[in-house]
Design an enzyme around this catalytic site. Structure first.
Site, PDB file in Angstrom:
ATOM      1  N   LYS A  65     -20.530  38.308 -16.065  1.00  0.00           N
ATOM      2  CA  LYS A  65     -20.721  39.373 -17.149  1.00  0.00           C
ATOM      3  C   LYS A  65     -22.087  39.189 -17.815  1.00  0.00           C
ATOM      4  CE  LYS A  65     -16.032  40.369 -17.748  1.00  0.00           C
ATOM      5  NZ  LYS A  65     -14.907  40.853 -18.344  1.00  0.00           N
ATOM      6  N   GLY A 126     -17.497  32.829 -23.368  1.00  0.00           N
ATOM      7  CA  GLY A 126     -18.077  33.651 -22.341  1.00  0.00           C
ATOM      8  C   GLY A 126     -18.287  35.137 -22.404  1.00  0.00           C
ATOM      9  N   ALA A 128     -16.260  37.852 -21.883  1.00  0.00           N
ATOM     10  CA  ALA A 128     -15.330  38.551 -22.387  1.00  0.00           C
ATOM     11  C   ALA A 128     -15.548  38.403 -24.037  1.00  0.00           C
ATOM     12  CB  ALA A 128     -14.120  38.305 -21.830  1.00  0.00           C
TER      13      ALA A 128
END
Ligand code: NAP
Length: 243
Positions: A65, A126, A128
């Site tokens: 991401k 991270g 998310a």
């Protein structure tokens, strides 16, 4: 073929592939497909996906991401503010990044919030977690992030005193700890500090009730898994690709 997919690694059983395959069938879109792009290295993924004229959009999951950001041609304002991307729309070969995790989390969290939910702990730092912290702060909460590698404004698991665990009545797990097949794993937390005022949200949806959620429920907390968030972020991705 109009191709969409999920970029991540490892992908194992992918909810998104099943979700979109069913959706395309229900909407009679026989020339649409949704496939898994399992690449551990972002450079390899970009090499294979870039320039493929059939790929019109893809979702991004663990661990890419944030890795994807340097490869985007543009970002929508939310994606740019959060610096995490879980949805790419491809138009004339150009990649535009979006973040639909934000809406997924916000919409699924909102009905559970009570006035006492003023302080939150977010486990993991991270991709998310960026969407989660953004939403909680937007809702006016004080957020403390917790990491295995603490730093400025980020606590270690060992530093979480009984008082911190008690007074931070919203806990959100954004780590993969407890995810199947490793479903017996749980974060190193003192669950005795949880009470009925706590809301414990685990982004994991497989298993349906992670060890973390089981322990929180035993202490009387309200619990929520990541399934509704997952469905909302997928629906939002589809709206973006269709627009
Ligand atoms: P990511 O970028 O790899 O981040 C995960 C973070 O978890 C890491 O930065 C790390 O933070 C922490 N972590 C990893 N292994 C750990 C361990 N063994 N013990 C403690 N902490 C550990 O992954 P992500 O994309 O943020 O996804 C994280 C999880 O959320 C995944 O399980 C994913 O499936 C889930 N998710 C669900 C939804 C949904 O819609 N339900 C949406 C997004 C993500 P530190 O290094 O700081 O400890």
């Amino acid at each position: 073929m109009k191709t969409y997919g999920l970029l991540g690694y490892p992908l194992g059983h992918s909810f998104s592939k099943g979700f979109f395959t069913k959706k395309f069938k229900a909407e009679g879109l026989s020339d649409h497909e949704y496939i898994n792009f399992a690449y551990s290295e972002i450079t390899e993924a970009v090499k294979h996906l870039r320039g493929n004229p059939e790929i019109l959009g893809f979702n991004i999951t663990i661990p890419h991401k944030v890795n994807i950001l340097p490869y985007l041609d543009s970002m929508d304002p939310l994606c740019s503010a959060i610096q995490s991307c879980n949805c790419v729309k491809v138009e004339k070969g150009r990649w535009k990044g979006f973040n639909t995790d934000v809406l997924g989390f916000e919409y699924s969290l909102n009905p559970l919030l009570k006035p006492a939910h003023k302080n939150a702990l977010v486990f993991g730092t991270g991709g998310a977690s960026k969407a989660i912290v953004f939403v909680l702060r937007k809702l006016g909460m004080e957020v403390l992030q917790v990491s295995r590698t603490p730093g400025k404004g980020v606590a270690s698991y060992e530093a979480l005193s009984a008082d911190i665990l008690k007074t931070h009545t919203v806990w959100v797990n954004t780590t993969p700890v407890g995810l199947a097949p490793d479903s017996e794993s749980v974060l190193p937390l003192d669950f005795n500090q949880i009470g009925s005022a706590h809301l414990v949200y685990d982004l994991i949806y497989n298993p349906e009730k992670s060890k973390l959620l089981q322990k929180a429920a035993q202490m009387g907390a309200t619990i929520k898994n990541g399934m509704e968030m997952l469905v909302i972020q997928a629906e939002e991705s589809w709206k973006i690709w269709k627009s």
